[in-house]
Design a protein around this motif. Structure first.
Motif, short mmCIF file in Angstrom:
data_model
loop_
_atom_site.label_atom_id
_atom_site.label_comp_id
_atom_site.label_asym_id
_atom_site.label_seq_id
_atom_site.Cartn_x
_atom_site.Cartn_y
_atom_site.Cartn_z
N LEU A 79 41.63 -2.93 22.32
CA LEU A 79 42.20 -2.14 23.41
C LEU A 79 43.72 -2.20 23.38
CD1 LEU A 79 42.00 -0.52 26.06
CD2 LEU A 79 41.81 -2.71 27.26
N ARG A 80 44.27 -3.40 23.21
CA ARG A 80 45.73 -3.56 23.23
C ARG A 80 46.40 -2.77 22.10
NH1 ARG A 80 48.02 -9.45 23.82
NH2 ARG A 80 49.90 -8.15 23.96
N ILE A 81 45.80 -2.78 20.92
CA ILE A 81 46.39 -2.04 19.80
C ILE A 81 46.44 -0.55 20.14
CG2 ILE A 81 45.97 -1.28 17.43
CD1 ILE A 81 44.99 -4.20 16.89
N ALA A 82 45.34 -0.02 20.67
CA ALA A 82 45.31 1.39 21.02
C ALA A 82 46.36 1.72 22.08
CB ALA A 82 43.92 1.77 21.51
N LEU A 83 46.45 0.88 23.10
CA LEU A 83 47.37 1.15 24.20
C LEU A 83 48.83 0.90 23.82
CD1 LEU A 83 45.54 -0.50 27.25
CD2 LEU A 83 45.88 1.94 26.85
N GLU A 84 49.09 -0.28 23.28
CA GLU A 84 50.47 -0.71 23.13
C GLU A 84 51.18 -0.02 21.97
OE1 GLU A 84 51.04 -4.95 23.49
OE2 GLU A 84 49.31 -5.10 24.85
N CYS A 85 50.47 0.32 20.93
CA CYS A 85 51.12 1.07 19.85
C CYS A 85 51.49 2.47 20.33
CB CYS A 85 50.20 1.15 18.63
SG CYS A 85 49.97 -0.43 17.79
N THR A 86 50.61 3.08 21.08
CA THR A 86 50.92 4.39 21.67
C THR A 86 52.09 4.29 22.62
OG1 THR A 86 48.62 5.14 21.47
CG2 THR A 86 50.01 6.28 23.08
N ALA A 87 52.08 3.25 23.45
CA ALA A 87 53.15 3.09 24.43
C ALA A 87 54.50 2.85 23.77
CB ALA A 87 52.81 1.93 25.37
N ALA A 88 54.53 2.01 22.74
CA ALA A 88 55.80 1.74 22.06
C ALA A 88 56.34 3.01 21.41
CB ALA A 88 55.59 0.66 21.01
N SER A 89 55.44 3.81 20.83
CA SER A 89 55.85 5.07 20.22
C SER A 89 56.45 6.01 21.26
CB SER A 89 54.64 5.71 19.54
OG SER A 89 54.98 6.97 19.00
N LEU A 90 55.78 6.13 22.40
CA LEU A 90 56.28 6.99 23.48
C LEU A 90 57.60 6.47 24.04
CD1 LEU A 90 52.96 7.74 25.41
CD2 LEU A 90 54.30 9.35 24.04
N ALA A 91 57.72 5.15 24.17
CA ALA A 91 58.94 4.56 24.70
C ALA A 91 60.13 4.86 23.80
CB ALA A 91 58.78 3.05 24.88
N ALA A 92 59.90 4.89 22.48
CA ALA A 92 60.98 5.20 21.55
C ALA A 92 61.47 6.64 21.75
CB ALA A 92 60.51 5.00 20.11
N ARG A 93 60.58 7.51 22.19
CA ARG A 93 60.95 8.91 22.43
C ARG A 93 61.57 9.11 23.81
NH1 ARG A 93 55.56 9.63 20.17
NH2 ARG A 93 55.69 10.41 18.03
N ARG A 94 61.14 8.31 24.79
CA ARG A 94 61.52 8.55 26.19
C ARG A 94 62.40 7.44 26.77
NH1 ARG A 94 55.35 9.86 28.34
NH2 ARG A 94 54.90 11.54 26.84
N ARG A 95 62.91 6.57 25.93
CA ARG A 95 63.55 5.32 26.36
C ARG A 95 64.74 5.54 27.28
NH1 ARG A 95 65.44 7.31 22.01
NH2 ARG A 95 67.58 7.01 21.26
N ALA A 96 65.02 4.51 28.06
CA ALA A 96 66.28 4.37 28.79
C ALA A 96 67.02 3.24 28.08
CB ALA A 96 66.03 4.03 30.25
N PRO A 97 68.01 3.54 27.23
CA PRO A 97 68.60 2.52 26.34
C PRO A 97 69.13 1.29 27.06
CG PRO A 97 69.32 4.72 25.69
CD PRO A 97 68.59 4.86 26.99
N GLU A 98 69.65 1.45 28.27
CA GLU A 98 70.26 0.31 28.96
C GLU A 98 69.27 -0.84 29.15
OE1 GLU A 98 70.19 3.39 30.08
OE2 GLU A 98 72.25 4.08 29.73
N ALA A 99 68.07 -0.52 29.58
CA ALA A 99 67.07 -1.56 29.83
C ALA A 99 66.73 -2.31 28.55
CB ALA A 99 65.82 -0.93 30.43
N PHE A 100 66.60 -1.59 27.46
CA PHE A 100 66.21 -2.23 26.20
C PHE A 100 67.37 -2.96 25.55
CE2 PHE A 100 62.90 0.96 26.86
CZ PHE A 100 61.77 0.17 26.67
N GLU A 101 68.59 -2.50 25.79
CA GLU A 101 69.75 -3.23 25.27
C GLU A 101 69.85 -4.61 25.93
OE1 GLU A 101 72.88 -0.51 26.02
OE2 GLU A 101 72.46 0.73 24.24
N GLN A 102 69.60 -4.66 27.24
CA GLN A 102 69.62 -5.96 27.93
C GLN A 102 68.51 -6.86 27.41
OE1 GLN A 102 69.60 -5.76 32.22
NE2 GLN A 102 68.87 -7.87 32.42
N LEU A 103 67.34 -6.30 27.21
CA LEU A 103 66.22 -7.10 26.69
C LEU A 103 66.51 -7.60 25.27
CD1 LEU A 103 63.26 -4.96 28.01
CD2 LEU A 103 63.61 -7.38 28.49
N ARG A 104 67.21 -6.81 24.50
CA ARG A 104 67.55 -7.24 23.15
C ARG A 104 68.41 -8.51 23.17
NH1 ARG A 104 70.87 -7.11 18.74
NH2 ARG A 104 69.77 -6.64 16.78
#
Length: 226
Positions: A79-104
């Motif tokens: 289940l996680r592979i199906a959900l999370e791979c899809t989600a990561a792919s979508l996040a790369a297209r729809r991201r808000a860079p500021e949030a991910f820069e802080q997490l980096r």
């Protein structure tokens, strides 16, 4: 907070933390006495735990904490592979860079946290949870969010197993960083692939640590209260 909500939260956390172990019998009378509430709130809490999949009805009168065996873990990761791979792919297209820069930045410092004992480990898992939240916010999909809620609940039980493998924890931190970098680069395919690798390695690690199935001889009272 209502007594049923309080009882549910307590029992859920005890299951996720391993205080109530897989196979432990949950007796209505015993739990109502232990938690200091009447039997009705306990009954309501049990119903919610059954719906969550954390508790299983062994018979009409016997409830037990659901087993955490290899088959269940494999099913969860499917289940996680199906959900999370899809989600990561979508996040790369729809991201808000500021949030991910802080997490980096936080993930770059994460390996040092793993040397700080229980407190550092809790802070590391807070970063991982924040990454999940950022991806969920980026995809902005209510249907996926509902599915995530169930998967994350059960993943918490499996995650507890990884706490005893410092090398795996450091490797996981590097894998999370790869996912974040792919999202920041807007590379949807790489984000999905990095997530898939992370989950594959996490599954392998979890399966090595799943204890053998034991007879249902545990009692309903957490070990610390016996």
């Amino acid at each position: 907070m209502r007594a049923s909500d309080r009882s549910y939260a307590t029992l859920r956390d005890e299951i996720l933390d391993g205080i109530l172990e897989p196979g432990a019998v949950l007796a209505e009378v015993e739990q109502s006495t232990r938690l200091g509430v009447s039997r009705t709130p306990i009954r309501e809490a049990f119903s919610r735990l059954i719906a969550d999949g954390l508790v299983t009805a062994q018979s009409p009168r016997v409830l037990v904490v659901s087993e955490l065996d290899s088959d269940r873990v494999r099913g969860l990761y499917e289940l996680r592979i199906a959900l999370e791979c899809t989600a990561a792919s979508l996040a790369a297209r729809r991201r808000a860079p500021e949030a991910f820069e802080q997490l980096r930045g936080e993930l770059l410092a994460a390996p040092a946290l793993l040397d700080e004992g229980a407190e550092g480990l809790a802070r590391y898992f807070a970063i991982v949870d924040a990454l999940d939240d950022a991806i969920e916010a980026a995809i902005d999909n209510a249907y996926l969010s509902t599915a995530f809620a169930s998967a994350r609940l059960h993943s918490a039980r499996v995650r507890r197993l990884a706490q005893h493998d410092p090398a795996r924890m450091r490797q996981a931190a590097e894998e999370h960083l790869l996912v974040v970098d792919a999202i920041l680069e807007g590379d949807a395919e790489l984000a999905a692939d990095a997530t898939r690798i992370h989950l594959h390695r996490s599954l392998h690690s979890a399966l090595q640590r799943i204890p053998p199935r034991q007879p249902n001889t545990a009692t309903a009272t957490p070990k610390g209260n016996r």
